[in-house]
Design an enzyme around this catalytic site. Structure first.
Site, PDB file in Angstrom:
ATOM      1  CG  HIS A   1      -1.816  -1.228   1.517  1.00  0.00           C
ATOM      2  ND1 HIS A   1      -1.289  -2.350   2.192  1.00  0.00           N
ATOM      3  CD2 HIS A   1      -3.115  -1.357   1.591  1.00  0.00           C
ATOM      4  CE1 HIS A   1      -2.130  -2.985   2.225  1.00  0.00           C
ATOM      5  NE2 HIS A   1      -3.495  -2.631   1.915  1.00  0.00           N
TER       6      HIS A   1
ATOM      7  CG  ASP B   1       1.858  -0.971   3.201  1.00  0.00           C
ATOM      8  OD1 ASP B   1       1.076  -0.574   4.078  1.00  0.00           O
ATOM      9  OD2 ASP B   1       1.485  -1.891   2.294  1.00  0.00           O
TER      10      ASP B   1
ATOM     11  CD  GLU C   1      -7.700  -8.438  -1.113  1.00  0.00           C
ATOM     12  OE1 GLU C   1      -6.705  -7.948  -1.801  1.00  0.00           O
ATOM     13  OE2 GLU C   1      -7.419  -8.854   0.244  1.00  0.00           O
TER      14      GLU C   1
ATOM     15  CD  GLU D   1      -7.229 -11.816   2.737  1.00  0.00           C
ATOM     16  OE1 GLU D   1      -6.822 -10.708   1.975  1.00  0.00           O
ATOM     17  OE2 GLU D   1      -7.277 -11.946   3.680  1.00  0.00           O
TER      18      GLU D   1
ATOM     19  CG  HIS E   1     -10.799 -11.259   2.476  1.00  0.00           C
ATOM     20  ND1 HIS E   1     -10.416 -10.095   1.665  1.00  0.00           N
ATOM     21  CD2 HIS E   1     -10.267 -11.004   3.447  1.00  0.00           C
ATOM     22  CE1 HIS E   1      -9.739  -9.353   2.170  1.00  0.00           C
ATOM     23  NE2 HIS E   1      -9.517  -9.849   3.401  1.00  0.00           N
TER      24      HIS E   1
ATOM     25  CG  ASP F   1      -4.226 -11.168  -1.210  1.00  0.00           C
ATOM     26  OD1 ASP F   1      -3.436 -11.029  -1.991  1.00  0.00           O
ATOM     27  OD2 ASP F   1      -4.643 -10.061  -0.288  1.00  0.00           O
TER      28      ASP F   1
ATOM     29  CG  ASP G   1      -9.018 -10.837   7.412  1.00  0.00           C
ATOM     30  OD1 ASP G   1      -8.677 -11.795   7.136  1.00  0.00           O
ATOM     31  OD2 ASP G   1      -8.918  -9.616   6.942  1.00  0.00           O
TER      32      ASP G   1
ATOM     33  CG  ASP H   1      -5.211 -11.413   7.340  1.00  0.00           C
ATOM     34  OD1 ASP H   1      -5.967 -11.787   6.500  1.00  0.00           O
ATOM     35  OD2 ASP H   1      -4.939  -9.920   7.285  1.00  0.00           O
TER      36      ASP H   1
ATOM     37  CG  ASP I   1      -3.315  -9.802   2.914  1.00  0.00           C
ATOM     38  OD1 ASP I   1      -2.945  -9.418   3.987  1.00  0.00           O
ATOM     39  OD2 ASP I   1      -4.445  -9.529   2.498  1.00  0.00           O
TER      40      ASP I   1
HETATM   41  C1  XUL Z   1      -7.318  -6.532   4.343  1.00  0.00           C
HETATM   42  C2  XUL Z   1      -6.770  -7.129   3.253  1.00  0.00           C
HETATM   43  C3  XUL Z   1      -5.703  -6.048   2.507  1.00  0.00           C
HETATM   44  C4  XUL Z   1      -5.834  -6.123   1.068  1.00  0.00           C
HETATM   45  C5  XUL Z   1      -5.191  -5.001   0.305  1.00  0.00           C
HETATM   46  O1  XUL Z   1      -8.431  -7.470   4.729  1.00  0.00           O
HETATM   47  O2  XUL Z   1      -6.921  -8.190   2.670  1.00  0.00           O
HETATM   48  O3  XUL Z   1      -4.587  -6.088   3.187  1.00  0.00           O
HETATM   49  O4  XUL Z   1      -5.308  -7.335   0.578  1.00  0.00           O
HETATM   50  O5  XUL Z   1      -5.464  -3.704   0.736  1.00  0.00           O
HETATM   51 CO    CO Z   2      -5.804  -9.205   1.131  1.00  0.00          CO
END
Ligand code: XUL
Ligand code: CO
Length: 442
Positions: free
Chosen positions: A101, A104, A232, A268, A271, A296, A307, A309, A339
Site C-alpha cells: 500500500h 506501507d 479484492e 483472499e 475473506h 491472497d 480476519d 490472516d 497477505d
Molecule cells: C485486508 C486485506 C488487505 C488487502 C489490500 O483484509 O486483505 O490487506 O489485501 O488492501
Molecule cells: Co488481502
C-alpha cells in the site's frame, strides 16, 4: 546493514527429507512442472504491510513486536530503513515479488503534496533496490482505510471532499505502481460499505464507487499503466457490510456498472471464509467467469471467525486453489501474495522466515499434487461422466435453448423415473487423500 543476521545465506531447496528448518522441502524454484518452472507458476509475493510493518497489534492490545528497522523518530528515515530491510528479506527468501500500500512504504505527510513527495522519494529507492535484486512489484494499492478521514468510507464517503482525497491518493499510488513496473493494481475497500443502513444511501454509495473505479482506469490509460486492475472481495470488517462482499457480488457489480472488461478479482482465502464460503468456492467462482486474476493465500482460524490472516498450511485447500489455477493455464499477471502475518507471540525476525517458508512449501507441494491429479485425469473423468446426459440429444436441446416445458414433460413421461446415481463424495475425498499423502511426488 544486515537486519536478518540469523540467516546466513539465501534459503535453499533441500528436499522433503531435510531437517533444516531454514530450507525448502518442496519449493524448488527452477524445477519444471508442465513446461514452466515453479517460480513461474507460483509467483510468490511478500505483503509489505504485514511482513515489514506488522507489529502484532490486535483489538485488545497495541504493538507487541519490535523490529530493528521500525525505530527512529523521523518517519521518512524509518521508511527508508524499512525498505532496505524489505529487500534484504525478499532476497534471502528468494521470492520474485512483493506488494504494498502507498502508506506501507512512505508516511503520509501534512498535505497531499507532502504525501506525494514522500512516496516519490521512497519509490526512487524501491526502483533502485528492484534493479539491484531483480525482485519485482506484483501489485500496488492505496491505503484508503487507516486515516480517520476515511472513517465513513473513501469513494463511498458522503462528503465529496473525502472522495477527492481518495482520488489524489489513488492517482499517486497508480503513478508509483507504474514507475515500479507493477503487474497489477488492487482495490480492497475496507471501509467501502456501511456501519448502519439508517444513515446510508446505499444506492448513491455504490454509484460513487463505480465512478471512482472508472476514473482510476481512465487515469491508468492516460499515464500508460498497463497492469491488471483487481478488486479484492471481503464481506465485512472493518465495515459491517462491505459492498464487495464476495466474488459473485463483485462480478455482478462489474456487470452493472460497465466495468467488466477492466477488472479481474484478487481472491483472499480468509475473506472467503468470512463470507461463509470455502477458499476454493471463491477461486472457482472467479475462474469460471474468466476473472481469476490473483490470490491472497492466507487463512483464518476456524475458532476465531475474524480476519486472522495466518500463513497457509492447509494442504487440501491449497491443492484446490492450484487445481483451478492450472485449469485456467496459470496466473498470468497475477501471483500468490501471502497477505499473512506472524502471530503476536511469534516476535523474533526468524519467525518471518519460518512462516514464509512453510507457506511456500505448502503451495509448491500443492502445485505438484494438483498437476499430478490433472495429468491422471481421475476427477475430470468422473465429472465428465456425471454430466454425460447433457451431451446427448435432449441435453443438447436444453442447453441450446430449444427445449420447451411441454416437450420436456412428454420426454420425462417417456423416460420414466430416472435411476438414482451416487455422487461418490467419500470415494472422491479418498482419491484426493491418496494424492495428498503420497510420499513420492517426483
Ligand atoms: C485486508 C486485506 C488487505 C488487502 C489490500 O483484509 O486483505 O490487506 O489485501 O488492501
Ligand atoms: Co488481502
Amino acid at each position: 546493514m544486515r537486519y536478518f543476521a540469523d540467516v546466513k545465506k539465501p534459503i535453499q531447496f533441500e528436499g522433503p527429507d531435510t531437517r533444516n528448518p531454514l530450507a525448502f522441502r518442496f519449493y524448488d524454484a527452477s524445477r519444471k512442472v508442465g513446461g514452466k518452472t515453479m517460480r513461474q507458476h507460483l509467483r510468490f509475493a511478500v505483503a509489505y504491510w504485514h511482513t515489514l510493518r506488522g507489529t502484532g497489534g490486535d483489538p485488545f492490545g497495541g504493538p507487541a513486536i519490535e523490529r530493528p528497522w521500525l525505530t527512529g523518530s523521523d518517519p521518512v528515515d524509518t521508511a527508508e530503513r524499512t525498505l532496505d530491510a524489505a529487500f534484504e528479506f525478499f532476497t534471502l527468501l528468494g521470492v520474485p515479488f512483493y506488494c504494498f500500500h502507498d502508506r506501507d512504504i512512505a508516511p503520509e505527510g501534512a498535505t497531499i503534496a507532502e504525501s506525494r513527495q514522500n512516496l516519490e522519494r521512497l519509490v526512487k529507492r524501491a526502483a533502485r533496490r528492484q534493479r539491484e535484486t531483480g525482485v519485482k512489484l506484483l501489485w500496488g494499492t492505496a491505503n484508503l482505510f487507516s486515516h480517520p478521514r476515511y472513517t465513513h468510507g473513501a469513494a463511498t464517503n458522503p462528503d465529496p471532499r473525502v472522495f477527492a482525497h481518495a482520488a489524489a491518493q489513488v492517482r499517486a499510488a497508480l503513478d508509483a505502481t507504474r514507475v515500479l513496473g507493477g503487474t497489477g493494481y488492487v482495490f480492497w475497500g475496507g471501509r467501502e460499505g456501511y456501519s448502519s443502513l439508517w444513515n446510508t444511501d446505499m444506492a448513491r454509495e455504490r454509484e460513487q464507487l463505480a465512478r471512482f473505479l472508472h476514473m482510476a482506469t481512465a487515469y491508468a490509460d492516460e499515464i500508460g499503466f498497463r497492469g491488471q486492475f483487481l478488486i479484492e472481495p471481503k464481506p465485512k470488517e472493518p465495515s459491517v457490510h462491505q459492498y464487495d462482499y464476495d466474488a459473485a457480488t463483485v462480478l455482478g457489480f462489474l456487470r452493472e456498472f460497465d466495468l467488466w472488461d477492466r477488472f479481474a478479482l484478487n481472491i483472499e482465502a480468509n475473506h472467503a471464509t468470512l463470507a461463509g464460503h470455502t477458499f476454493e468456492h471463491e477461486v472457482a467462482t472467479a475462474a469460471i467467469a474468466g476473472k481469476l486474476g490473483s490470490l491472497d493465500i492466507n487463512r483464518g482460524h476456524p475458532l476465531l471467525g475474524w480476519d486472522t490472516d495466518q500463513f497457509p498450511t492447509d494442504a487440501a485447500s491449497a491443492v484446490a486453489a492450484m487445481f483451478w489455477i492450472l485449469a485456467q493455464g496459470g496466473l498470468r499477471r497475477g501471483g500468490l501474495n501471502f497477505d499473512a502475518h506472524v502471530r503476536r507471540g511469534s516476535f523474533d525476525t526468524i519467525d518471518l522466515f519460518h512462516a514464509h517458508i512453510g507457506g511456500m512449501d505448502t503451495f509448491a507441494r500443492a502445485l505438484l499434487v494438483a498437476d499430478r491429479m490433472r495429468r491422471d485425469g481421475v476427477l475430470k473423468r468422473f465429472v465428465t461422466q456425471r454430466y454425460a446426459g447433457f451431451r446427448k440429444p435432449m441435453g443438447r436441446r436444453i442447453l441450446g435453448g430449444k427445449a420447451t416445458l411441454p416437450e420436456l414433460e412428454d420426454w420425462a413421461a417417456k423416460q420414466g423415473e430416472p435411476p438414482r446415481v451416487s455422487g461418490r463424495e467419500e470415494y472422491l475425498e479418498n482419491v484426493l487423500n491418496d494424492y495428498l499423502y503420497a510420499t513420492r511426488l517426483d
